[in-house]
Design an enzyme around this catalytic site. Structure first.
Site, PDB file in Angstrom:
ATOM      1  N   CYS A  21     -16.292  37.374  17.580  1.00  0.00           N
ATOM      2  CA  CYS A  21     -16.058  38.387  18.626  1.00  0.00           C
ATOM      3  C   CYS A  21     -16.078  37.699  19.976  1.00  0.00           C
ATOM      4  O   CYS A  21     -17.102  37.116  20.365  1.00  0.00           O
ATOM      5  CB  CYS A  21     -17.153  39.459  18.559  1.00  0.00           C
ATOM      6  SG  CYS A  21     -17.016  40.656  19.894  1.00  0.00           S
ATOM      7  N   HIS A  49     -13.514  31.117  30.438  1.00  0.00           N
ATOM      8  CA  HIS A  49     -13.975  30.609  29.127  1.00  0.00           C
ATOM      9  C   HIS A  49     -13.335  31.424  28.012  1.00  0.00           C
ATOM     10  O   HIS A  49     -12.956  30.921  26.981  1.00  0.00           O
ATOM     11  CB  HIS A  49     -15.504  30.746  29.089  1.00  0.00           C
ATOM     12  CG  HIS A  49     -16.171  29.824  28.134  1.00  0.00           C
ATOM     13  ND1 HIS A  49     -15.829  28.511  27.990  1.00  0.00           N
ATOM     14  CD2 HIS A  49     -17.168  30.031  27.249  1.00  0.00           C
ATOM     15  CE1 HIS A  49     -16.597  27.946  27.087  1.00  0.00           C
ATOM     16  NE2 HIS A  49     -17.402  28.849  26.618  1.00  0.00           N
ATOM     17  N   ARG A  86     -13.905  48.313  17.014  1.00  0.00           N
ATOM     18  CA  ARG A  86     -13.199  47.532  15.980  1.00  0.00           C
ATOM     19  C   ARG A  86     -14.147  46.925  14.940  1.00  0.00           C
ATOM     20  O   ARG A  86     -13.727  46.193  14.060  1.00  0.00           O
ATOM     21  CB  ARG A  86     -12.356  46.438  16.655  1.00  0.00           C
ATOM     22  CG  ARG A  86     -11.122  46.992  17.371  1.00  0.00           C
ATOM     23  CD  ARG A  86     -10.639  46.105  18.501  1.00  0.00           C
ATOM     24  NE  ARG A  86      -9.451  46.682  19.139  1.00  0.00           N
ATOM     25  CZ  ARG A  86      -9.499  47.706  19.996  1.00  0.00           C
ATOM     26  NH1 ARG A  86     -10.679  48.255  20.330  1.00  0.00           N
ATOM     27  NH2 ARG A  86      -8.410  48.206  20.538  1.00  0.00           N
TER      28      ARG A  86
HETATM   29  O1  LIG Z   1     -17.746  33.612  19.839  1.00  0.00           O
HETATM   30  C1  LIG Z   1     -17.797  33.581  21.072  1.00  0.00           C
HETATM   31  N1  LIG Z   1     -18.081  32.421  21.722  1.00  0.00           N
HETATM   32  C2  LIG Z   1     -18.139  32.380  23.086  1.00  0.00           C
HETATM   33  N2  LIG Z   1     -18.440  31.207  23.663  1.00  0.00           N
HETATM   34  C3  LIG Z   1     -19.071  30.120  22.930  1.00  0.00           C
HETATM   35  C4  LIG Z   1     -18.039  29.201  22.257  1.00  0.00           C
HETATM   36  O2  LIG Z   1     -17.451  29.854  21.133  1.00  0.00           O
HETATM   37  C5  LIG Z   1     -18.738  27.926  21.752  1.00  0.00           C
HETATM   38  O3  LIG Z   1     -19.696  28.296  20.798  1.00  0.00           O
HETATM   39  C6  LIG Z   1     -19.406  27.165  22.882  1.00  0.00           C
HETATM   40  O4  LIG Z   1     -18.452  26.923  23.917  1.00  0.00           O
HETATM   41  C7  LIG Z   1     -19.994  25.839  22.388  1.00  0.00           C
HETATM   42  O5  LIG Z   1     -18.959  25.049  21.859  1.00  0.00           O
HETATM   43  C8  LIG Z   1     -17.885  33.537  23.845  1.00  0.00           C
HETATM   44  N3  LIG Z   1     -17.929  33.529  25.274  1.00  0.00           N
HETATM   45  O6  LIG Z   1     -18.070  32.471  25.908  1.00  0.00           O
HETATM   46  O7  LIG Z   1     -17.804  34.636  25.912  1.00  0.00           O
HETATM   47  C9  LIG Z   1     -17.585  34.745  23.148  1.00  0.00           C
HETATM   48  O8  LIG Z   1     -17.366  35.839  23.740  1.00  0.00           O
HETATM   49  N4  LIG Z   1     -17.546  34.724  21.784  1.00  0.00           N
END
Ligand SMILES: O=c1[nH]c(NC[C@H](O)[C@H](O)[C@H](O)CO)c([N+](=O)[O-])c(=O)[nH]1
Length: 153
Positions: free
Chosen positions: A79, A87, A126
């Site tokens: 999600c 990001h 969802r």
């Molecule tokens: O699964 C998610 N990872 C997110 N970030 C972490 C990313 O998937 C990695 O785990 C992290 O960057 C370390 O590699 C999210 N946001 O940053 O918002 C998110 O909404 N969902």
């Protein structure tokens, strides 16, 4: 082939990669996927669940599982909710590209069950809310694709 046959999960082995980021959502996706797999006859001992930190890490786990040759399909659940940073865009696009590559590079159906939304409310809708459960939909796709690939290979 009738729909019933393509939805028979009795002899299928499936892995599920679930991101724990936003786990209040992804846990609902996981339960939707599991209950749907069982509903179509997939045995509990034939469902392997692997947790990863976030959606960005899903592709590596999915590809690694697919490369074992042990699974008829791999379901990915995550999600990503848009925050104030860009990001979101990178995580979404890399997760989608990586998940697609995991399937194409291994020949194993890897199913995209990652919710990407603007708001938390949309994600809740969802994950078992008024729009349905993306995890359950991913499980249906996993069973169908497992049979389809077996049939055309
Ligand atoms: O699964 C998610 N990872 C997110 N970030 C972490 C990313 O998937 C990695 O785990 C992290 O960057 C370390 O590699 C999210 N946001 O940053 O918002 C998110 O909404 N969902």
């Amino acid at each position: 082939m009738t729909h019933t046959n393509t939805m028979n999960g009795e002899n299928l082995k499936t892995a599920v990669v679930v991101a724990t980021f936003n786990d209040f959502i992804t846990s609902r996706l996981l339960s939707g996927a599991r209950s749907t797999l069982f509903k179509y006859g997939v045995k509990e001992e034939n469902v392997t669940v692997v947790e990863v930190p976030g959606a960005f890490e899903i592709p590596l786990a999915a590809k690694t599982l697919a490369e074992t040759g042990e699974y008829d399909s791999v379901i990915t659940l995550g999600c990503v909710i848009r925050g104030s940073t860009t990001h979101y865009d990178y995580v979404c696009s890399e997760a989608a590209k990586g998940i697609s590559h995991a399937g194409l590079s291994t020949g194993v159906p890897v199913i995209f069950g990652v919710i990407t939304t603007e708001t938390l409310e949309q994600a809740v809708d969802r994950a078992g809310g008024k729009v349905g459960n993306k995890g359950s939909e991913a499980a249906v796709a996993a069973i169908e694709m497992a049979h389809t690939i077996k049939r055309i290979r």
